[in-house]
Every structure is written in structure tokens, then in C-alpha cells.
Design a protein around this motif. Structure first.
Motif, PDB file in Angstrom:
ATOM      1  N   MET A  51       0.861  -0.998   0.079  1.00 25.56           N
ATOM      2  CA  MET A  51      -0.173  -0.033  -0.109  1.00 25.56           C
ATOM      3  C   MET A  51       0.939   1.302   0.001  1.00 25.56           C
ATOM      4  N   LEU A  69      -3.302   3.579   9.467  1.00 25.53           N
ATOM      5  CA  LEU A  69      -2.691   3.007   8.585  1.00 25.53           C
ATOM      6  C   LEU A  69      -1.414   2.095   9.349  1.00 25.53           C
ATOM      7  N   ASN A  72      -2.828  -0.598  11.413  1.00 24.95           N
ATOM      8  CA  ASN A  72      -3.638  -1.751  10.558  1.00 24.95           C
ATOM      9  C   ASN A  72      -2.330  -2.826  10.058  1.00 24.95           C
ATOM     10  N   MET A  73      -1.081  -1.969   9.922  1.00 22.44           N
ATOM     11  CA  MET A  73      -0.027  -2.555   9.241  1.00 22.44           C
ATOM     12  C   MET A  73       0.662  -3.513  10.144  1.00 22.44           C
ATOM     13  N   TRP A  76      -0.889  -7.160  10.354  1.00 24.97           N
ATOM     14  CA  TRP A  76      -0.607  -8.135   9.212  1.00 24.97           C
ATOM     15  C   TRP A  76       1.157  -8.194   9.128  1.00 24.97           C
ATOM     16  N   THR A 136      -3.996   7.152  -2.175  1.00 21.20           N
ATOM     17  CA  THR A 136      -3.770   5.568  -1.784  1.00 21.20           C
ATOM     18  C   THR A 136      -3.535   4.558  -2.904  1.00 21.20           C
ATOM     19  N   VAL A 138      -3.018   0.538  -3.935  1.00 14.78           N
ATOM     20  CA  VAL A 138      -2.746  -0.826  -3.617  1.00 14.78           C
ATOM     21  C   VAL A 138      -2.081  -1.525  -4.842  1.00 14.78           C
ATOM     22  N   PHE A 155     -12.792   2.189   4.761  1.00 21.80           N
ATOM     23  CA  PHE A 155     -12.117   0.919   5.634  1.00 21.80           C
ATOM     24  C   PHE A 155     -12.338  -0.302   4.783  1.00 21.80           C
ATOM     25  N   TRP A 158      -9.282  -1.965   3.073  1.00 23.08           N
ATOM     26  CA  TRP A 158      -8.446  -2.900   4.061  1.00 23.08           C
ATOM     27  C   TRP A 158      -8.870  -4.542   3.281  1.00 23.08           C
ATOM     28  N   ASP A 159     -10.129  -4.694   3.078  1.00 25.92           N
ATOM     29  CA  ASP A 159     -10.926  -5.988   2.774  1.00 25.92           C
ATOM     30  C   ASP A 159     -10.258  -6.350   1.265  1.00 25.92           C
ATOM     31  N   VAL A 161      -7.275  -5.462   0.071  1.00 24.11           N
ATOM     32  CA  VAL A 161      -5.800  -5.930   0.308  1.00 24.11           C
ATOM     33  C   VAL A 161      -5.887  -7.401   0.809  1.00 24.11           C
ATOM     34  N   ALA A 162      -6.749  -7.452   1.819  1.00 27.46           N
ATOM     35  CA  ALA A 162      -6.567  -8.937   2.403  1.00 27.46           C
ATOM     36  C   ALA A 162      -6.947  -9.977   1.302  1.00 27.46           C
TER      37      ALA A 162
END
Length: 166
Positions: A51, A69, A72-73, A76, A136, A138, A155, A158-159, A161-162
Motif C-alpha cells: 500500500m 495505517l 493496521n499494518m 499484518w 492511496t 494498492v 475501511f 483493507w478487505d 488488500v486482504a
């Protein structure tokens, strides 16, 4: 007759060219010195989801988003995921002062974030001009931009990204 034959051949050649599968765009380029002086090259991150967050200290929304950010990082840290922040501040001192503050207030997260200043000698990216901050991106494991979000980041990003992570 020759003209007709030549015209037919040219038409078939153009038709075949138009139907060929589209090639993937070249991978996103991002290179430059990081806060510690080492050189970062996004190409070395192949196999990882990245990201990239473009921001400035003058952008209140950007400053508000950075701690989130970074937190959250950390969630992971065992996944092939990286957060790269790119400051577009006009003055390097503004960027460095903010990074020093983050190192004190969020030391664990600050250690894992790659931070670049867009004004540094040797900085390169294939983004072009940024029209709205924050911005941003990805980037998938192959170096392709999968999402581009200008302004506030939902938000749900992030899903997405997952979904790119193994």
C-alpha cells in the motif's frame, strides 16, 4: 487486382492486431532514498502486496489517517504486506519532523513503515502528478496497481488488500 489483394492483406493484419489480447501495463515504479538514507525500490517487493500512501504534513486528513495505517499494518506483520508512505511536502524538514514524532509516539509501527520524501534526489515514480491528497495505491504482488483512492480511504479498502494476500 494487386491493390485488392494488398488491401485485403492489410485489413486482415489490422484485424488480427486489434483482436490480440491486451498486454498488462508495466509494473508501477517507485524508487528513492528512505528516511535512513538507504534506497528503496518497489521492484524488490515483488511477491508482496504494497500500500503506497501519498500525503503531506499540511493535509489534515492525511495526518489523521497515518496512525491508523501504521496500526493496521502491524496487524499484518506476518503477511507479505508492506506500507510505504510518500511525503509530497515542499520542505524535507517538515517530513523529517513528522517522521521523528511518529518514531516517538508509535515506535513499533514506525520501524516497519518505509517512508520516502518525493523531493529527494533520486526519487522516481510512475504516478505522474497527484491531484488530491491523500492518495492511496494498492499494488499487487506482481507490481500492478489494483486500487487507486483519492481522498479519504474507506475501511473496505483493507478487505481488498486482504483478498490479495495469500
Amino acid at each position: 487486382m494487386r491493390r485488392l489483394l494488398l488491401s485485403l492483406v492489410m485489413t486482415l493484419a489490422l484485424s488480427a492486431q486489434a483482436q490480440s489480447p491486451a498486454q498488462a501495463p508495466p509494473p508501477f515504479v517507485l524508487q528513492g532514498p528512505i528516511a535512513t538514507g538507504q534506497v528503496f525500490d518497489l521492484a524488490r517487493q515483488r511477491g508482496r502486496v504494497v500500500m503506497v500512501f501519498y500525503w503531506a504534513t499540511s493535509c489534515a486528513v492525511c495526518r489523521d489517517k497515518l496512525p491508523e495505517l501504521r496500526q493496521n499494518m502491524l496487524g499484518w506483520k506476518d503477511k507479505p504486506f508492506d506500507l510505504v508512505t510518500v511525503s509530497v511536502d515542499g520542505k524535507e524538514a517538515d517530513w523529517r519532523a513528522y517522521e521523528q514524532l511518529q518514531a516517538v509516539t508509535q515506535p513499533a509501527a514506525a520501524q516497519r513503515v518505509t517512508s520516502l520524501w518525493a523531493g529527494a534526489r533520486g526519487f522516481r515514480h510512475s504516478l505522474g502528478a497527484t491531484s488530491k491528497l491523500p492518495l492511496t495505491l494498492v499494488i499487487d504482488a506482481q507490481g500492478q496497481v489494483r486500487q487507486r483512492v483519492e481522498g479519504r480511504m474507506a475501511f473496505e479498502l483493507w478487505d481488498e488488500v486482504a483478498e490479495l494476500l495469500p
